[in-house]
Design a protein around this motif. Structure first.
Motif, PDB file in Angstrom:
ATOM      1  N   ASP A 194       0.835  -1.211   0.000  1.00  0.00           N
ATOM      2  CA  ASP A 194       0.000   0.000   0.000  1.00  0.00           C
ATOM      3  C   ASP A 194       0.866   1.255   0.000  1.00  0.00           C
ATOM      4  O   ASP A 194       0.540   2.244  -0.662  1.00  0.00           O
ATOM      5  CB  ASP A 194      -0.986  -0.001   1.169  1.00  0.00           C
ATOM      6  CG  ASP A 194      -0.339  -0.171   2.530  1.00  0.00           C
ATOM      7  OD1 ASP A 194       0.868  -0.479   2.605  1.00  0.00           O
ATOM      8  OD2 ASP A 194      -1.056  -0.002   3.549  1.00  0.00           O
ATOM      9  N   VAL A 198       0.888   4.161  -2.920  1.00  0.00           N
ATOM     10  CA  VAL A 198       0.735   5.585  -2.597  1.00  0.00           C
ATOM     11  C   VAL A 198       1.897   6.388  -3.173  1.00  0.00           C
ATOM     12  O   VAL A 198       1.694   7.459  -3.769  1.00  0.00           O
ATOM     13  CB  VAL A 198       0.636   5.786  -1.075  1.00  0.00           C
ATOM     14  CG1 VAL A 198       0.845   7.251  -0.703  1.00  0.00           C
ATOM     15  CG2 VAL A 198      -0.722   5.320  -0.570  1.00  0.00           C
ATOM     16  N   ARG A 215      -2.627  16.231  -0.751  1.00  0.00           N
ATOM     17  CA  ARG A 215      -2.828  14.801  -1.001  1.00  0.00           C
ATOM     18  C   ARG A 215      -1.724  13.972  -0.345  1.00  0.00           C
ATOM     19  O   ARG A 215      -1.978  12.877   0.164  1.00  0.00           O
ATOM     20  CB  ARG A 215      -2.855  14.538  -2.503  1.00  0.00           C
ATOM     21  CG  ARG A 215      -4.097  15.082  -3.203  1.00  0.00           C
ATOM     22  CD  ARG A 215      -3.969  14.969  -4.707  1.00  0.00           C
ATOM     23  NE  ARG A 215      -5.183  15.418  -5.391  1.00  0.00           N
ATOM     24  CZ  ARG A 215      -5.265  15.603  -6.711  1.00  0.00           C
ATOM     25  NH1 ARG A 215      -4.214  15.372  -7.487  1.00  0.00           N
ATOM     26  NH2 ARG A 215      -6.399  16.021  -7.256  1.00  0.00           N
ATOM     27  N   GLU A 218      -2.505  13.765   3.390  1.00  0.00           N
ATOM     28  CA  GLU A 218      -3.642  12.877   3.630  1.00  0.00           C
ATOM     29  C   GLU A 218      -3.246  11.407   3.445  1.00  0.00           C
ATOM     30  O   GLU A 218      -3.658  10.543   4.232  1.00  0.00           O
ATOM     31  CB  GLU A 218      -4.790  13.243   2.692  1.00  0.00           C
ATOM     32  CG  GLU A 218      -5.431  14.604   3.016  1.00  0.00           C
ATOM     33  CD  GLU A 218      -6.429  15.045   1.967  1.00  0.00           C
ATOM     34  OE1 GLU A 218      -6.480  14.384   0.890  1.00  0.00           O
ATOM     35  OE2 GLU A 218      -7.144  16.041   2.201  1.00  0.00           O
ATOM     36  N   ALA A 219      -2.449  11.133   2.422  1.00  0.00           N
ATOM     37  CA  ALA A 219      -2.002   9.762   2.183  1.00  0.00           C
ATOM     38  C   ALA A 219      -1.114   9.277   3.327  1.00  0.00           C
ATOM     39  O   ALA A 219      -1.198   8.115   3.747  1.00  0.00           O
ATOM     40  CB  ALA A 219      -1.249   9.682   0.859  1.00  0.00           C
ATOM     41  N   GLY A 221      -1.314  10.282   6.416  1.00  0.00           N
ATOM     42  CA  GLY A 221      -2.232  10.023   7.522  1.00  0.00           C
ATOM     43  C   GLY A 221      -2.923   8.679   7.384  1.00  0.00           C
ATOM     44  O   GLY A 221      -3.066   7.931   8.362  1.00  0.00           O
ATOM     45  N   ASP A 222      -3.351   8.346   6.163  1.00  0.00           N
ATOM     46  CA  ASP A 222      -3.999   7.051   5.926  1.00  0.00           C
ATOM     47  C   ASP A 222      -3.059   5.898   6.255  1.00  0.00           C
ATOM     48  O   ASP A 222      -3.463   4.898   6.868  1.00  0.00           O
ATOM     49  CB  ASP A 222      -4.451   6.949   4.470  1.00  0.00           C
ATOM     50  CG  ASP A 222      -5.594   7.902   4.137  1.00  0.00           C
ATOM     51  OD1 ASP A 222      -6.280   8.360   5.070  1.00  0.00           O
ATOM     52  OD2 ASP A 222      -5.788   8.190   2.937  1.00  0.00           O
ATOM     53  N   LEU A 223      -1.797   6.024   5.856  1.00  0.00           N
ATOM     54  CA  LEU A 223      -0.840   4.945   6.101  1.00  0.00           C
ATOM     55  C   LEU A 223      -0.497   4.819   7.580  1.00  0.00           C
ATOM     56  O   LEU A 223      -0.344   3.701   8.093  1.00  0.00           O
ATOM     57  CB  LEU A 223       0.435   5.181   5.281  1.00  0.00           C
ATOM     58  CG  LEU A 223       0.298   4.982   3.768  1.00  0.00           C
ATOM     59  CD1 LEU A 223       1.582   5.404   3.067  1.00  0.00           C
ATOM     60  CD2 LEU A 223      -0.032   3.531   3.437  1.00  0.00           C
ATOM     61  N   ALA A 225      -2.480   5.465  10.037  1.00  0.00           N
ATOM     62  CA  ALA A 225      -3.630   4.786  10.650  1.00  0.00           C
ATOM     63  C   ALA A 225      -3.645   3.294  10.314  1.00  0.00           C
ATOM     64  O   ALA A 225      -3.946   2.456  11.165  1.00  0.00           O
ATOM     65  CB  ALA A 225      -4.931   5.451  10.181  1.00  0.00           C
ATOM     66  N   ALA A 226      -3.299   2.969   9.087  1.00  0.00           N
ATOM     67  CA  ALA A 226      -3.349   1.575   8.656  1.00  0.00           C
ATOM     68  C   ALA A 226      -2.238   0.729   9.266  1.00  0.00           C
ATOM     69  O   ALA A 226      -2.401  -0.476   9.465  1.00  0.00           O
ATOM     70  CB  ALA A 226      -3.280   1.498   7.129  1.00  0.00           C
ATOM     71  N   HIS A 227      -1.114   1.350   9.561  1.00  0.00           N
ATOM     72  CA  HIS A 227       0.052   0.608  10.038  1.00  0.00           C
ATOM     73  C   HIS A 227       0.398   0.916  11.493  1.00  0.00           C
ATOM     74  O   HIS A 227       1.555   0.789  11.897  1.00  0.00           O
ATOM     75  CB  HIS A 227       1.259   0.903   9.141  1.00  0.00           C
ATOM     76  CG  HIS A 227       1.143   0.330   7.762  1.00  0.00           C
ATOM     77  ND1 HIS A 227       1.417  -0.990   7.469  1.00  0.00           N
ATOM     78  CD2 HIS A 227       0.740   0.902   6.594  1.00  0.00           C
ATOM     79  CE1 HIS A 227       1.209  -1.203   6.177  1.00  0.00           C
ATOM     80  NE2 HIS A 227       0.798  -0.078   5.630  1.00  0.00           N
TER      81      HIS A 227
END
Length: 236
Positions: A194, A198, A215, A218-219, A221-223, A225-227
């Motif tokens: 992932d 990204v 962007r 935000e990306a 931040g998503d990673l 949270a995911a990891h």
């Protein structure tokens, strides 16, 4: 015509152009088969390579001759090649061009659409269409200057000359030289898929700077949270 192999870990798909007798030149059917092999992939890394002593000679000259001066048919053929190149560029997988031996014309244009281009010391590169009144129209005039700069792109395309692996590396046509280009694919496959996807999206983003930075944040931040569990494990 197109051979597909998946490694034991199901992380790397190898898509091999399989017409060695004609240096893996691509017909309409070959382009469509290549597109399916890319679009259908659910592996995190795709290796694009050729069978035999060449990577890809580009468009099959018999297929080009069959256009018989038909302007609309020629446009359709170019658009098909562009569509396949976009499928490579827009794949969620990281696509690695493993270039051994000659790559010419449309074959080079497909390589330019890949995320990473790795050549062997025996690889050579050329866009010879201008020598017989044509040029590569599978997105090469868009991607080539983006990679090597306008000046180098014009000189390379207008002369139709062939460059060796060392010069291709200096120009930026390829990213690395390796005896076995699959080494780089394995390096990439060992990372978080992932995060690789990204990075591919963010580096190729052509929006304005403010939008790209938003962007990017935000990306990130998503990673994070995911990891979260992986990050905690590194601190233990």
């Amino acid at each position: 015509m197109i051979d597909v192999e998946v490694d034991a870990d199901r992380s790397i798909r190898t898509v091999r152009l399989d017409r060695p007798a004609v240096r893996n030149a691509l017909t309409v059917d070959g382009l469509e088969a290549l597109e399916r092999a890319i679009v259908d992939a659910d592996e995190s890394v795709i290796v694009l390579r050729g069978r035999g002593p060449a990577f890809c000679a580009g468009a099959d000259l018999e297929a080009v001759a069959a256009l018989e001066g038909d302007r609309e048919a020629a446009i359709e053929f170019a658009r098909l090649g562009q569509r396949v190149a976009r499928a490579i560029e827009e794949s969620s997988a990281v696509v690695v061009a493993a270039i051994d031996g000659p790559v010419r014309g449309g074959g080079l244009e497909l390589a330019l659409a890949c995320d990473v281009r790795v050549g062997t010391p025996d690889s050579t590169y050329g866009e010879p269409g201008v020598t017989f009144g044509l040029f590569g129209a599978w997105g090469g005039t868009v991607r080539l200057p983006r990679l090597v700069g306008e000046g180098h792109a014009l000189e390379f395309a207008l002369t139709g000359r062939v460059v060796d692996a060392e010069e291709a590396l200096r120009l930026g046509l390829i990213s690395r030289l390796e005896d076995d280009p699959r080494t780089v694919a394995r390096e990439i496959a060992g990372n978080a898929s992932d995060a690789c996807e990204v990075l591919k999206r963010r580096i190729r983003d052509d929006a304005d700077r403010e939008t790209r930075e938003r962007r990017e944040a935000e990306a990130f931040g998503d990673l994070v949270a995911a990891h979260a569990d992986d990050i905690d494990a590194m601190l233990e």
